[in-house]
Each structure stands twice: as C-alpha cells, then as structure tokens.
Design a protein around this motif. Structure first.
Motif, PDB file in Angstrom:
ATOM      1  N   SER A  84     -18.496  43.137  10.360  1.00  0.00           N
ATOM      2  CA  SER A  84     -19.180  42.876   9.087  1.00  0.00           C
ATOM      3  C   SER A  84     -20.189  41.744   9.255  1.00  0.00           C
ATOM      4  O   SER A  84     -21.254  41.740   8.623  1.00  0.00           O
ATOM      5  N   GLN A  85     -19.890  40.784  10.125  1.00  0.00           N
ATOM      6  CA  GLN A  85     -20.829  39.698  10.402  1.00  0.00           C
ATOM      7  C   GLN A  85     -22.109  40.249  11.019  1.00  0.00           C
ATOM      8  O   GLN A  85     -23.218  39.837  10.653  1.00  0.00           O
ATOM      9  N   ALA A  86     -21.961  41.204  11.935  1.00  0.00           N
ATOM     10  CA  ALA A  86     -23.137  41.820  12.558  1.00  0.00           C
ATOM     11  C   ALA A  86     -23.976  42.557  11.518  1.00  0.00           C
ATOM     12  O   ALA A  86     -25.216  42.506  11.549  1.00  0.00           O
ATOM     13  N   ARG A  87     -23.320  43.236  10.582  1.00  0.00           N
ATOM     14  CA  ARG A  87     -24.066  43.954   9.546  1.00  0.00           C
ATOM     15  C   ARG A  87     -24.843  42.988   8.656  1.00  0.00           C
ATOM     16  O   ARG A  87     -25.999  43.247   8.307  1.00  0.00           O
ATOM     17  N   GLU A  88     -24.201  41.875   8.286  1.00  0.00           N
ATOM     18  CA  GLU A  88     -24.885  40.886   7.455  1.00  0.00           C
ATOM     19  C   GLU A  88     -26.099  40.311   8.178  1.00  0.00           C
ATOM     20  O   GLU A  88     -27.176  40.144   7.588  1.00  0.00           O
ATOM     21  N   GLU A  89     -25.939  39.980   9.446  1.00  0.00           N
ATOM     22  CA  GLU A  89     -27.060  39.445  10.218  1.00  0.00           C
ATOM     23  C   GLU A  89     -28.181  40.466  10.342  1.00  0.00           C
ATOM     24  O   GLU A  89     -29.361  40.121  10.248  1.00  0.00           O
TER      25      GLU A  89
END
Length: 201
Positions: free
Chosen positions: A113-118
């Motif tokens: 999810s962190q990768a998606r936000e970035e």
C-alpha cells in the motif's frame, strides 16, 4: 558480489555479479535478508538507474521475483525509494527495458500500500506517463506486455472514474460508479461518462 555489482567499472562483470546474486538469493528469504543487511537494495537501486539495459533487465527480474517471497523484502525495497527510481526511468525515452521496469513496478504496487501511495503522488507524474504510454503503444502488438503492465498498474492506482458535469473519456482500466450517465462516442469508439444529473448541452 555486492561490492562488484556496485563498484566494478566493467559493465559485463557487473551484469555477471547481478546474475549470480539473483540466482543465489531471489527465492530464498534468508539470503534476501542477508542481501538487505549488506545494503543490497541500495546497490540494486543504483544498478537499475545506470544506463545499461542488461543491468535494468536483470535487476528488475530480481525485484519481481523477490517481491513474491516476503512482505518485508517489499517494504525494504519501497523504503529505499525504488518506486520513485523506477518511475523516473519510465519518464526517459522508451526502450525495450521498460517492459521489465513496468513488471517490477507492478509487483511492488500489487504488494505494498505504501508503494501505491507513492506511485499516486502527483509530482511523480506516473499516472500521466502510463496513460500516455497506453495510448501510444496499444495498437502495436510487439508492445502488448508493456500495455498490459501499464493498465494493471493504472487499475491499482486509479481504479474508479471520477465524474464531473462534463463528458470525459473513461479509461479501459476504470470502472464507472453509480450516478453517472454513460455513452459511446461513435466517432472515436471511446466510452464517455459524466454526472447523471447534468442535462445535455
């Protein structure tokens, strides 16, 4: 091997070192953990950044494979700024290594999810780049994998159409929420949508 990948001046030796590291560690959680302790992900990021299609291809293959092994590995790669670095490469003129860049990026945004936000960050410009990439390449069969990877990433980043009072094109990967008026543009064959309550002008 990690030092050789990072510091050897001979690209051929760097490629061989990366191939060896990948074979040894990509499917082994213990080996991947040790690789991380040796700043391996930082070294891999620098390798992928180099203007070397072979290093990019092998590096992205390792990223894709390692991402399937452990959520901790994915977190370490994302924390090292890999999403931003891969996105930066996609802003460069298109070449065949971009298929592997897209594959690696897809595994990260699928599993983090962190990768998606970035990846959604407006200043990264990734959504726009991928949307343009799809439009340019979608009719070229030899680039079908690039198109599919791009659409899969976009579906994870922008799955829903955002309606306004004006007609807008609905992308192939987007779903149209309720309360929208939908039509097909007969000239372009594109699906169009807007807020349902707006009258035709």
């Amino acid at each position: 091997l990690v030092v050789q990948l990072d510091q050897d001046s001979d690209e051929h030796c760097q490629v061989k070192a990366l191939y060896a590291i990948s074979c040894i560690s990509r499917d082994e959680p213990v080996a991947l953990a040790k690789f991380g302790q040796l700043d391996g992900w930082g070294v891999l990021v620098r390798a992928v950044q180099r203007d070397s299609p072979k290093l990019r291809t092998k590096g992205c293959f390792m990223i894709s494979s390692a991402s399937q092994v452990s959520g901790q590995v994915v977190k370490e790669m994302v924390d090292m700024g890999l999403v931003m670095q891969l996105a930066h490469i996609l802003h460069l003129p298109f070449d065949n290594s971009h298929e592997h860049i897209l594959s690696a990026l897809l595994t990260l945004v699928k599993n983090s999810s962190q990768a998606r936000e970035e990846a959604r960050a407006e200043n990264l410009g990734l959504v726009e780049v991928l949307g343009n990439r799809v439009k340019v390449l979608e009719d070229k069969e030899e680039f079908s994998e690039c198109v599919e990877h791009s659409k899969s990433i976009l579906q994870l980043l922008e799955p829903d159409f955002v309606a306004t009072e004006d007609w807008q094109e609905v992308a192939d990967w987007q779903s149209v929420p309720g309360g929208c008026h939908v039509k097909m543009d007969m000239e372009t064959g594109k699906k169009m949508a807007r807020k349902e309550e707006t009258a035709d002008r």
